[in-house]
Design a protein around this motif. Structure first.
Motif, PDB file in Angstrom:
ATOM      1  N   TYR A  42       0.897  -1.087  -0.023  1.00 59.00           N
ATOM      2  CA  TYR A  42      -0.088   0.044  -0.287  1.00 59.00           C
ATOM      3  C   TYR A  42       0.737   1.356  -0.011  1.00 59.00           C
ATOM      4  CZ  TYR A  42      -3.104   3.604   1.729  1.00 59.00           C
ATOM      5  OH  TYR A  42      -3.971   4.795   1.824  1.00 59.00           O
ATOM      6  N   ALA A  43       0.373   2.298  -0.700  1.00 60.24           N
ATOM      7  CA  ALA A  43       1.253   3.583  -0.855  1.00 60.24           C
ATOM      8  C   ALA A  43      -0.107   4.812  -1.033  1.00 60.24           C
ATOM      9  CB  ALA A  43       2.125   3.683  -1.621  1.00 60.24           C
ATOM     10  N   ARG A  44       0.261   5.641  -0.328  1.00 57.22           N
ATOM     11  CA  ARG A  44      -0.655   6.919  -0.535  1.00 57.22           C
ATOM     12  C   ARG A  44       0.331   8.207  -0.944  1.00 57.22           C
ATOM     13  NH1 ARG A  44      -2.761   7.567   4.253  1.00 57.22           N
ATOM     14  NH2 ARG A  44      -1.959   9.519   4.492  1.00 57.22           N
ATOM     15  N   MET A  45      -0.003   8.815  -2.051  1.00 54.08           N
ATOM     16  CA  MET A  45       0.772  10.117  -2.265  1.00 54.08           C
ATOM     17  C   MET A  45      -0.015  10.929  -2.849  1.00 54.08           C
ATOM     18  SD  MET A  45       4.077   8.289  -4.513  1.00 54.08           S
ATOM     19  CE  MET A  45       5.150   9.771  -4.125  1.00 54.08           C
ATOM     20  N   SER A  46       0.226  12.403  -2.413  1.00 57.99           N
ATOM     21  CA  SER A  46      -0.538  13.298  -2.834  1.00 57.99           C
ATOM     22  C   SER A  46       0.245  14.349  -3.779  1.00 57.99           C
ATOM     23  CB  SER A  46      -0.996  14.216  -1.680  1.00 57.99           C
ATOM     24  OG  SER A  46       0.058  14.768  -1.067  1.00 57.99           O
ATOM     25  N   MET A  47      -0.335  15.523  -4.621  1.00 56.80           N
ATOM     26  CA  MET A  47       0.296  16.187  -5.475  1.00 56.80           C
ATOM     27  C   MET A  47      -0.448  17.392  -5.658  1.00 56.80           C
ATOM     28  SD  MET A  47       1.420  15.632  -9.386  1.00 56.80           S
ATOM     29  CE  MET A  47      -0.226  15.776 -10.135  1.00 56.80           C
ATOM     30  N   PRO A  48      -0.196  18.615  -5.339  1.00 61.90           N
ATOM     31  CA  PRO A  48      -1.028  19.781  -5.643  1.00 61.90           C
ATOM     32  C   PRO A  48      -0.868  20.120  -7.145  1.00 61.90           C
ATOM     33  CG  PRO A  48       1.199  20.587  -4.763  1.00 61.90           C
ATOM     34  CD  PRO A  48       1.171  19.089  -4.596  1.00 61.90           C
ATOM     35  N   VAL A  49      -1.950  20.503  -7.975  1.00 61.11           N
ATOM     36  CA  VAL A  49      -2.104  20.874  -9.273  1.00 61.11           C
ATOM     37  C   VAL A  49      -1.654  22.308  -9.513  1.00 61.11           C
ATOM     38  CG1 VAL A  49      -3.529  21.263 -11.362  1.00 61.11           C
ATOM     39  CG2 VAL A  49      -4.011  19.203  -9.690  1.00 61.11           C
ATOM     40  N   ARG A  50      -0.425  22.663 -10.243  1.00 64.96           N
ATOM     41  CA  ARG A  50      -0.083  23.683 -10.103  1.00 64.96           C
ATOM     42  C   ARG A  50      -0.265  24.473 -11.711  1.00 64.96           C
ATOM     43  NH1 ARG A  50       5.581  21.303  -8.953  1.00 64.96           N
ATOM     44  NH2 ARG A  50       5.718  21.121 -11.360  1.00 64.96           N
ATOM     45  N   THR A  51      -0.090  25.700 -11.882  1.00 62.49           N
ATOM     46  CA  THR A  51      -0.458  26.255 -13.034  1.00 62.49           C
ATOM     47  C   THR A  51       0.456  25.541 -14.581  1.00 62.49           C
ATOM     48  OG1 THR A  51      -0.562  28.277 -11.848  1.00 62.49           O
ATOM     49  CG2 THR A  51      -0.396  28.497 -14.340  1.00 62.49           C
ATOM     50  N   ASP A  52       1.640  25.350 -14.073  1.00 61.35           N
ATOM     51  CA  ASP A  52       2.182  24.586 -15.356  1.00 61.35           C
ATOM     52  C   ASP A  52       2.027  23.221 -15.511  1.00 61.35           C
ATOM     53  OD1 ASP A  52       3.304  23.486 -12.669  1.00 61.35           O
ATOM     54  OD2 ASP A  52       5.391  23.652 -13.439  1.00 61.35           O
ATOM     55  N   LEU A  54      -1.488  22.601 -16.224  1.00 63.50           N
ATOM     56  CA  LEU A  54      -2.753  22.946 -16.839  1.00 63.50           C
ATOM     57  C   LEU A  54      -2.485  22.521 -18.333  1.00 63.50           C
ATOM     58  CD1 LEU A  54      -4.282  25.896 -14.887  1.00 63.50           C
ATOM     59  CD2 LEU A  54      -4.375  23.202 -14.628  1.00 63.50           C
ATOM     60  N   ASN A  55      -3.389  21.983 -18.986  1.00 63.15           N
ATOM     61  CA  ASN A  55      -3.550  21.612 -20.594  1.00 63.15           C
ATOM     62  C   ASN A  55      -4.404  22.784 -21.216  1.00 63.15           C
ATOM     63  OD1 ASN A  55      -6.277  21.094 -20.272  1.00 63.15           O
ATOM     64  ND2 ASN A  55      -5.769  18.957 -20.395  1.00 63.15           N
ATOM     65  N   GLY A  56      -4.506  22.683 -22.408  1.00 57.68           N
ATOM     66  CA  GLY A  56      -5.303  23.667 -23.064  1.00 57.68           C
ATOM     67  C   GLY A  56      -6.710  23.988 -22.655  1.00 57.68           C
ATOM     68  N   HIS A  57      -7.188  23.023 -22.054  1.00 62.43           N
ATOM     69  CA  HIS A  57      -8.542  23.245 -21.381  1.00 62.43           C
ATOM     70  C   HIS A  57      -8.651  23.520 -20.121  1.00 62.43           C
ATOM     71  CE1 HIS A  57     -10.282  21.122 -24.744  1.00 62.43           C
ATOM     72  NE2 HIS A  57      -9.291  20.181 -24.598  1.00 62.43           N
ATOM     73  N   GLN A  58      -7.274  23.978 -19.502  1.00 59.18           N
ATOM     74  CA  GLN A  58      -7.069  24.613 -18.304  1.00 59.18           C
ATOM     75  C   GLN A  58      -7.618  23.486 -17.019  1.00 59.18           C
ATOM     76  OE1 GLN A  58      -5.691  27.831 -17.421  1.00 59.18           O
ATOM     77  NE2 GLN A  58      -5.223  27.054 -19.469  1.00 59.18           N
ATOM     78  N   SER A  59      -7.309  22.229 -17.397  1.00 52.76           N
ATOM     79  CA  SER A  59      -7.692  21.346 -16.256  1.00 52.76           C
ATOM     80  C   SER A  59      -6.237  20.616 -16.231  1.00 52.76           C
ATOM     81  CB  SER A  59      -8.621  20.443 -16.702  1.00 52.76           C
ATOM     82  OG  SER A  59      -8.403  19.535 -17.938  1.00 52.76           O
ATOM     83  N   ARG A  98      -8.450  20.144 -11.253  1.00 51.71           N
ATOM     84  CA  ARG A  98      -8.248  21.474 -11.536  1.00 51.71           C
ATOM     85  C   ARG A  98      -7.147  22.315 -10.755  1.00 51.71           C
ATOM     86  NH1 ARG A  98     -11.317  22.136 -15.906  1.00 51.71           N
ATOM     87  NH2 ARG A  98     -13.575  21.368 -15.442  1.00 51.71           N
ATOM     88  N   LEU A  99      -6.990  23.500 -11.158  1.00 53.99           N
ATOM     89  CA  LEU A  99      -5.929  24.380 -10.544  1.00 53.99           C
ATOM     90  C   LEU A  99      -6.215  24.420  -8.912  1.00 53.99           C
ATOM     91  CD1 LEU A  99      -3.415  26.085 -10.762  1.00 53.99           C
ATOM     92  CD2 LEU A  99      -4.735  28.059 -11.284  1.00 53.99           C
ATOM     93  N   GLU A 100      -5.076  24.219  -8.101  1.00 55.19           N
ATOM     94  CA  GLU A 100      -5.090  24.118  -7.000  1.00 55.19           C
ATOM     95  C   GLU A 100      -5.739  22.905  -5.957  1.00 55.19           C
ATOM     96  OE1 GLU A 100      -6.054  28.057  -5.539  1.00 55.19           O
ATOM     97  OE2 GLU A 100      -4.451  29.117  -6.565  1.00 55.19           O
TER      98      GLU A 100
END
Length: 150
Positions: A42-52, A54-59, A98-100
């Motif tokens: 088992y492993a749990r990892m997290s990651m914040p979604v940053r501006t860099d 985002l794709n062309g749909h802003q997701s 989504r961002l953030e």
């Protein structure tokens, strides 16, 4: 003595393997991933979604979501302290990141037989919304993550 159904030694070894892998994992670090929990299988990892990210749909670009799931998979399948690599995987994207957002990937061992393993990873956002489902197949190779025989 046991902890969450695992012998204390196995839990300590999983944590040591996770710490050693994370220290060497420049890619996961560069994407802002953190290892929240690790235990055998088992492993749990997290990651914040940053501006860099985002794709062309802003997701969040699917490649970053895949990378988060793949990293959680890697930590889970190496949690037994045997060097293990991915042999194949699939991902289904269910909702946008989504961002953030803070995305969390939870990897759970489904099967381990001989040198082969199967792991399922759920990626969710901070509200518990399911973002993606990932399944990885692993293969054990020679060596240990953290040397136990010196």
């Amino acid at each position: 003595m046991h902890n969450q159904g695992h012998p204390v030694e196995a839990l300590a070894l999983a944590r040591a393997a996770g710490a050693a892998m994370y220290a060497r994992d420049r890619a996961s670090q560069a994407m802002g991933m953190l290892l929240g929990e690790i235990r055998p299988g088992y492993a749990r990892m997290s990651m914040p979604v940053r501006t860099d990210m985002l794709n062309g749909h802003q997701s969040c670009h699917g490649g970053y979501i895949f990378a988060l799931a793949d990293s959680a998979f890697a930590f889970a399948c190496n949690s037994h302290n045997h060097n293990t690599v991915g042999a194949g995987c699939t991902i289904d994207y269910l909702a946008p990141g989504r961002l953030e957002d803070v995305l969390t990937a939870e990897a759970v061992e489904q099967a381990l037989a001989g040198k082969s393993g199967v792991y399922d990873v759920k990626v969710s956002n901070q509200d518990g919304r399911l973002i993606a489902l990932f399944r990885g197949k692993s293969i054990r190779i020679a060596g240990e993550v953290v040397p136990t025989h010196i």
